[in-house]
Every structure is written in structure tokens, then in C-alpha cells.
Design a protein around this motif. Structure first.
Motif, mmCIF file in Angstrom:
data_model
loop_
_atom_site.group_PDB
_atom_site.id
_atom_site.type_symbol
_atom_site.label_atom_id
_atom_site.label_comp_id
_atom_site.label_asym_id
_atom_site.label_seq_id
_atom_site.Cartn_x
_atom_site.Cartn_y
_atom_site.Cartn_z
ATOM 1 N N ASN A 208 0.819 -1.224 0.000
ATOM 2 C CA ASN A 208 0.000 0.000 0.000
ATOM 3 C C ASN A 208 0.847 1.267 0.000
ATOM 4 O OD1 ASN A 208 -2.510 -1.386 0.135
ATOM 5 N ND2 ASN A 208 -2.156 -1.773 2.314
ATOM 6 N N SER A 209 2.159 1.107 0.082
ATOM 7 C CA SER A 209 3.052 2.269 0.068
ATOM 8 C C SER A 209 3.473 2.588 -1.356
ATOM 9 C CB SER A 209 4.305 1.977 0.908
ATOM 10 O OG SER A 209 5.298 2.957 0.677
ATOM 11 N N ASN A 210 3.410 3.857 -1.711
ATOM 12 C CA ASN A 210 3.896 4.287 -3.031
ATOM 13 C C ASN A 210 5.201 5.070 -2.904
ATOM 14 O OD1 ASN A 210 2.994 6.645 -1.912
ATOM 15 N ND2 ASN A 210 1.368 7.027 -3.410
ATOM 16 N N HIS A 266 12.474 12.347 5.789
ATOM 17 C CA HIS A 266 11.643 12.944 6.835
ATOM 18 C C HIS A 266 10.147 12.728 6.606
ATOM 19 C CE1 HIS A 266 14.895 15.102 8.874
ATOM 20 N NE2 HIS A 266 15.367 15.402 7.679
ATOM 21 N N ASP A 267 9.788 12.034 5.540
ATOM 22 C CA ASP A 267 8.373 11.910 5.174
ATOM 23 C C ASP A 267 7.914 10.457 5.146
ATOM 24 O OD1 ASP A 267 9.919 11.180 3.037
ATOM 25 O OD2 ASP A 267 8.738 12.241 1.516
ATOM 26 N N VAL A 268 8.536 9.613 5.944
ATOM 27 C CA VAL A 268 8.238 8.180 5.949
ATOM 28 C C VAL A 268 7.097 7.888 6.922
ATOM 29 C CG1 VAL A 268 9.149 5.891 6.511
ATOM 30 C CG2 VAL A 268 10.597 7.570 5.321
ATOM 31 N N GLY A 269 6.039 7.287 6.417
ATOM 32 C CA GLY A 269 4.931 6.860 7.267
ATOM 33 C C GLY A 269 5.124 5.412 7.711
ATOM 34 N N PRO A 270 4.251 4.880 8.556
ATOM 35 C CA PRO A 270 4.390 3.500 9.033
ATOM 36 C C PRO A 270 4.451 2.459 7.926
ATOM 37 C CG PRO A 270 2.812 4.682 10.386
ATOM 38 C CD PRO A 270 3.135 5.584 9.226
ATOM 39 N N ILE A 271 3.610 2.603 6.894
ATOM 40 C CA ILE A 271 3.629 1.634 5.798
ATOM 41 C C ILE A 271 4.912 1.778 4.984
ATOM 42 C CG2 ILE A 271 2.452 0.849 3.699
ATOM 43 C CD1 ILE A 271 -0.156 1.841 4.904
ATOM 44 N N ASP A 272 5.357 3.006 4.781
ATOM 45 C CA ASP A 272 6.612 3.254 4.065
ATOM 46 C C ASP A 272 7.784 2.636 4.820
ATOM 47 O OD1 ASP A 272 5.062 4.895 2.373
ATOM 48 O OD2 ASP A 272 5.461 6.657 3.620
ATOM 49 N N PHE A 273 7.741 2.721 6.144
ATOM 50 C CA PHE A 273 8.775 2.150 7.008
ATOM 51 C C PHE A 273 8.928 0.654 6.728
ATOM 52 C CE2 PHE A 273 10.076 0.025 10.919
ATOM 53 C CZ PHE A 273 11.074 0.833 11.443
ATOM 54 N N VAL A 274 7.805 -0.041 6.678
ATOM 55 C CA VAL A 274 7.817 -1.484 6.417
ATOM 56 C C VAL A 274 8.403 -1.765 5.032
ATOM 57 C CG1 VAL A 274 6.398 -3.566 6.176
ATOM 58 C CG2 VAL A 274 5.861 -1.887 7.953
ATOM 59 N N LYS A 275 8.000 -0.982 4.044
ATOM 60 C CA LYS A 275 8.492 -1.172 2.681
ATOM 61 C C LYS A 275 9.998 -0.948 2.597
ATOM 62 C CE LYS A 275 7.908 0.549 -2.056
ATOM 63 N NZ LYS A 275 7.173 1.503 -2.925
ATOM 64 N N LEU A 276 10.489 0.088 3.254
ATOM 65 C CA LEU A 276 11.918 0.398 3.206
ATOM 66 C C LEU A 276 12.755 -0.726 3.815
ATOM 67 C CD1 LEU A 276 11.642 4.181 4.011
ATOM 68 C CD2 LEU A 276 12.869 3.251 2.033
ATOM 69 N N PHE A 277 12.262 -1.344 4.870
ATOM 70 C CA PHE A 277 12.971 -2.480 5.461
ATOM 71 C C PHE A 277 12.903 -3.697 4.537
ATOM 72 C CE2 PHE A 277 13.286 -0.047 9.259
ATOM 73 C CZ PHE A 277 14.319 -0.632 9.993
ATOM 74 N N LEU A 278 11.749 -3.928 3.950
ATOM 75 C CA LEU A 278 11.561 -5.079 3.060
ATOM 76 C C LEU A 278 12.489 -5.020 1.848
ATOM 77 C CD1 LEU A 278 9.954 -7.588 2.098
ATOM 78 C CD2 LEU A 278 8.285 -6.001 1.100
ATOM 79 N N LYS A 279 12.673 -3.833 1.281
ATOM 80 C CA LYS A 279 13.411 -3.690 0.024
ATOM 81 C C LYS A 279 14.902 -3.389 0.204
ATOM 82 C CE LYS A 279 9.643 -4.117 -2.501
ATOM 83 N NZ LYS A 279 9.447 -5.292 -3.373
ATOM 84 N N ALA A 280 15.355 -3.150 1.423
ATOM 85 C CA ALA A 280 16.750 -2.773 1.655
ATOM 86 C C ALA A 280 17.698 -3.934 1.349
ATOM 87 C CB ALA A 280 16.934 -2.319 3.093
ATOM 88 N N LYS A 281 18.901 -3.598 0.874
ATOM 89 C CA LYS A 281 19.934 -4.612 0.644
ATOM 90 C C LYS A 281 20.673 -4.910 1.949
ATOM 91 C CE LYS A 281 23.616 -5.973 -2.501
ATOM 92 N NZ LYS A 281 24.327 -5.661 -3.760
ATOM 93 N N TYR A 282 20.980 -3.852 2.708
ATOM 94 C CA TYR A 282 21.610 -3.994 4.021
ATOM 95 C C TYR A 282 20.935 -3.024 4.983
ATOM 96 C CZ TYR A 282 25.278 -6.306 1.344
ATOM 97 O OH TYR A 282 25.959 -7.151 0.510
ATOM 98 N N ILE A 283 20.887 -3.414 6.262
ATOM 99 C CA ILE A 283 20.255 -2.560 7.267
ATOM 100 C C ILE A 283 21.209 -2.357 8.438
ATOM 101 C CG2 ILE A 283 18.333 -2.338 8.911
ATOM 102 C CD1 ILE A 283 16.704 -4.149 6.934
ATOM 103 N N LEU A 284 21.324 -1.105 8.883
ATOM 104 C CA LEU A 284 22.130 -0.742 10.044
ATOM 105 C C LEU A 284 21.220 -0.030 11.027
ATOM 106 C CD1 LEU A 284 25.179 0.790 8.117
ATOM 107 C CD2 LEU A 284 24.848 -1.597 8.789
ATOM 108 N N THR A 285 21.153 -0.522 12.272
ATOM 109 C CA THR A 285 20.199 0.071 13.219
ATOM 110 C C THR A 285 20.655 -0.097 14.654
ATOM 111 O OG1 THR A 285 17.854 0.080 13.869
ATOM 112 C CG2 THR A 285 18.828 -2.070 13.367
ATOM 113 N N ASN A 286 20.234 0.830 15.522
ATOM 114 C CA ASN A 286 20.394 0.646 16.976
ATOM 115 C C ASN A 286 19.025 0.732 17.649
ATOM 116 O OD1 ASN A 286 19.908 3.403 16.855
ATOM 117 N ND2 ASN A 286 21.973 4.000 17.458
#
Length: 385
Positions: A208-210, A266-286
Motif C-alpha cells: 500500500n506504500s507508493n 523525513h516523510d516516511v509513514g508507518p507503511i513506508d517504514f515497512v516497505k523500506l525495510f523489506l526492500k533494503a539490501k543492508y540494514i544498520l540500526t540501533n
């Protein structure tokens, strides 16, 4: 059964909103579920979009003005996601209004999230413990946010928890601690609600994220506190694989030295957040939930230690047999980075044999059994009347 969920519905925070959604969705399969809209002014002001709601210094006003313009789209997306995907009660701003709303439910579930962390809830901690509020109540994966409770709060906790029908916490360290100070009750370990729904369900939500993302992959950064090791690693992976770095920015503006070639979102909503994690090649987080979604989507990722609330991530990583893979100290060479990325990828093989699968199943079973017993209790009370 009519169920009310008491959690941090007021937070413009990806983890808070997505765990609330997952719990709501899971429970809604067989129940009438509402999120209890408890928002005292103290919490509302944390994310207040107004600039001059109280007297503030000039520099603070300028910063808030910048936040208002930069974060407008983000706030709007959070509000839209909550309103379209969950039923909320009328708003309660104080304990009396909260009690009136609670009386309308067959059961109140407290949690998940750090609902029992005094550093967040302050003088409202008693409300999140449902202290002296008479109702059927259980907790689900509630978190203390730290390894112990302030000494002056121990009696409040023990007296409140004694009145719960069932209690579950999110961290094993919290269970071990609460078992010592509040004896005589069974405390269950339950996984964060984001694990209650499958990765396929999360993938479906992301459709549902564009939000536009790079076609050839990217390094995703989700950083809750400044970490130079994380930023150095982002630049290293970006240069090695010739892909950009995207950073999901938290709701507050922050400034840190060099931007390391990072594109701040700065404009990422909850659904966008999920999409960005799903499509990422590598993730760095704390972040705990950054770590959680990396694991849910079986991503190669690196978890960096958080200075204050790291036990939650350590507990979660251990369920995947990923102990001792966090970067906690100064990063001197990138061979460690490569080793950790390989370890995280290997952790996804034979998941049914790992502790995570058992904990997810036990968490679902905890809810099934707790709800069954509450239903029987309600029938018995109705019969006795």
C-alpha cells in the motif's frame, strides 16, 4: 469479546504504532477490538505540532518551526495509518476518563511497548499498571525498558501486578527481575507483537506504500541515537556496493556533523517504514524495532548497541542464536562488519529449530489461553447474576 488495548497510541513512533497495529490485527480475528485513546496533555505535548502551545525560548521556537514544516508529511501519514487501520475509543485525558472507558470493555490488555518504563510514563505509571482500576486485565509483552524498577515504585508494581489475571513481559531479564521482587505470580515471556503476524502479512501491508526507492538497492539506516560507528559502516557499504544510503529519520530534528552522504528521509509513514525495510539490501540500526523488522524480513543487517535500552535488542538477538554480534565499541576494521553480515544471514536457516519459533508460538498460546479463561470468567459471573 470486547477488548481494549492500552499502549502508547499517542506516540509518533514507528515501533509504537506498528506493534500496536500488529496486536490489534491479531486480536481482531476473533474479537471486537479497540485501542484505548488515552492521551494526557503530558504525552500530547511530546509530539505537539503547534509551535507556541507554551512559552519557549526563541531558539526552541525556531527548531519547532523547522520540525513543523519538515515533518508535516510524516505526521499526516501516521495519523492516516492509525485512523484507517484501527478503531479508537473516545479520547481520555485523565484517570477518571480512562476508568469510564475501561468499564465498557470485557477485557483490557496493557502493552506491548515500554508501558511500564517510569522514564516515559512518569506520574502516569499507575494508570498503565491499572492501579486501583477494577476490570479484567492482562498484560501482553509489556516492557520495563530497563533492568530494574526504582525502589520507591516496587510496592506499586507488586500490588498492581497481583490484580492482573495474567502477566506477560517482553524481556527475559525483566521476568527474572520481577520474579525476585514480586513473588507468588507466574510471569510469562511473550514476543513483541510485530512477530504475531507473518512476514507475508507485513509484505502485503507494504504494497500500500507508493514511496519511491532506488531500483538497484540501498543501505538503510534507522538510528535512534547518534552512533559514529553506524555511520562509518553505512559509508563503507555504500562505497563497496556502489549503492546509496537512506536514513529513516525519527520525528525530532537532529543535527550531526557530516552527513556521510546519507539521504535523510523525513516523510516516511508507518507503511513506508515497512516497505523500506523489506526492500533494503543492508540494514544498520540501533533500534529494537529496526532489529525486529530486519529479522522478520531475513535481511543481512548489523545491530549497534543502544546506550540506554540495549537489553531488549540483546534478548531478541539471542532468540536467533545471534549472541555477541552487536557492535558495542569503537569500530577499528570492517572485517567485523563482513563477519556479522554473514552470521545474520546464516541465522535464518532452520528457524523452526531456533528459540524464536518457540517464543512466537508460546506467545500466541498465552493469548489464546488467557482470553479463553477470561471468557469463562465472564460467563460464570453472568450466570451467578
Amino acid at each position: 469479546m470486547k477488548i481494549g488495548i492500552l499502549t502508547f497510541n499517542w506516540a509518533i513512533n514507528y515501533g509504537a504504532v506498528l506493534q500496536m497495529y500488529a496486536e490489534y490485527k491479531y486480536l481482531s480475528k476473533d474479537n471486537e477490538v479497540y485501542v484505548i485513546n488515552y492521551v494526557p496533555d503530558y504525552f500530547a505535548n511530546m509530539y505537539n505540532k503547534r509551535i507556541f502551545y507554551t512559552q519557549i525560548r526563541f531558539k526552541t521556537a525556531i527548531k519547532k518551526l523547522m520540525e513543523k514544516f519538515i515533518k508535516f508529511e510524516q505526521y499526516k501519514k501516521f495519523e492516516k495509518f492509525i485512523n484507517e487501520n484501527m478503531l479508537l475509543t473516545e479520547k481520555a485525558k485523565n484517570r477518571n476518563e480512562l476508568s469510564k472507558i475501561i468499564n465498557k470493555f470485557d477485557l483490557v490488555i496493557v502493552g506491548s511497548d515500554q508501558v511500564w518504563n517510569y522514564d516515559i510514563t512518569k506520574e502516569y505509571i499507575g494508570d498503565y499498571l491499572l492501579y486501583n482500576i477494577n476490570c479484567n486485565k492482562i498484560s501482553y509483552a509489556a516492557s520495563l525498558g530497563k533492568n530494574e524498577i526504582k525502589r520507591e515504585l516496587v510496592d506499586l508494581f507488586c500490588e498492581s501486578l497481583e490484580k492482573f489475571d495474567f502477566v506477560s513481559l517482553r524481556e527475559k531479564t525483566s521476568i527474572d527481575y520481577v520474579n525476585k521482587i514480586c513473588k507468588g505470580k507466574k510471569y510469562n515471556l511473550c514476543i513483541d507483537p510485530v512477530f504475531l503476524i507473518s512476514s507475508n502479512e507485513w509484505k502485503k501491508i507494504s504494497e500500500n506504500s507508493n514511496y519511491k526507492i532506488p531500483r538497484n538497492g540501498y543501505v538503510l539506516v534507522y538510528m535512534l541515537e547518534y552512533n559514529p560507528n553506524l555511520l562509518k559502516t553505512a559509508r563503507y557499504l555504500s562505497e563497496k556496493y556502489n549503492i546509496p544510503v537512506l536514513s529513516i529519520e525519527i520525528p525530532f530534528i537532529r543535527f550531526f556533523g557530516k552527513n556521510f552522504g546519507i539521504k535523510k528521509l523525513h516523510d516516511v509513514g508507518p507503511i513506508d517504514f515497512v516497505k523500506l525495510f523489506l526492500k533494503a539490501k543492508y540494514i544498520l540500526t540501533n533500534s529494537f524495532h529496526g532489529t525486529a523488522f530486519s529479522l522478520i524480513f531475513h535481511k543481512p543487517f548489523i545491530s549497534f548497541a543502544h546506550s540506554k535500552v540495549n537489553s531488549r535488542m540483546e534478548n531478541l538477538l539471542s532468540l536467533y542464536q545471534l549472541e555477541n554480534v552487536q557492535i558495542k565499541n569503537t569500530l577499528n576494521n570492517f572485517e567485523i562488519v563482513e563477519e556479522i553480515l554473514k552470521k545474520t544471514q546464516k541465522a535464518y536457516s532452520n528457524l523452526e529449530n531456533k528459540e524464536i519459533s518457540k517464543v512466537i508460538e508460546n506467545s500466541k498460546q498465552y493469548l489464546v489461553e488467557a482470553l479463553k479463561k477470561i471468557e469463562l470468567k465472564l460467563k460464570r459471573e453472568k450466570h451467578e447474576k
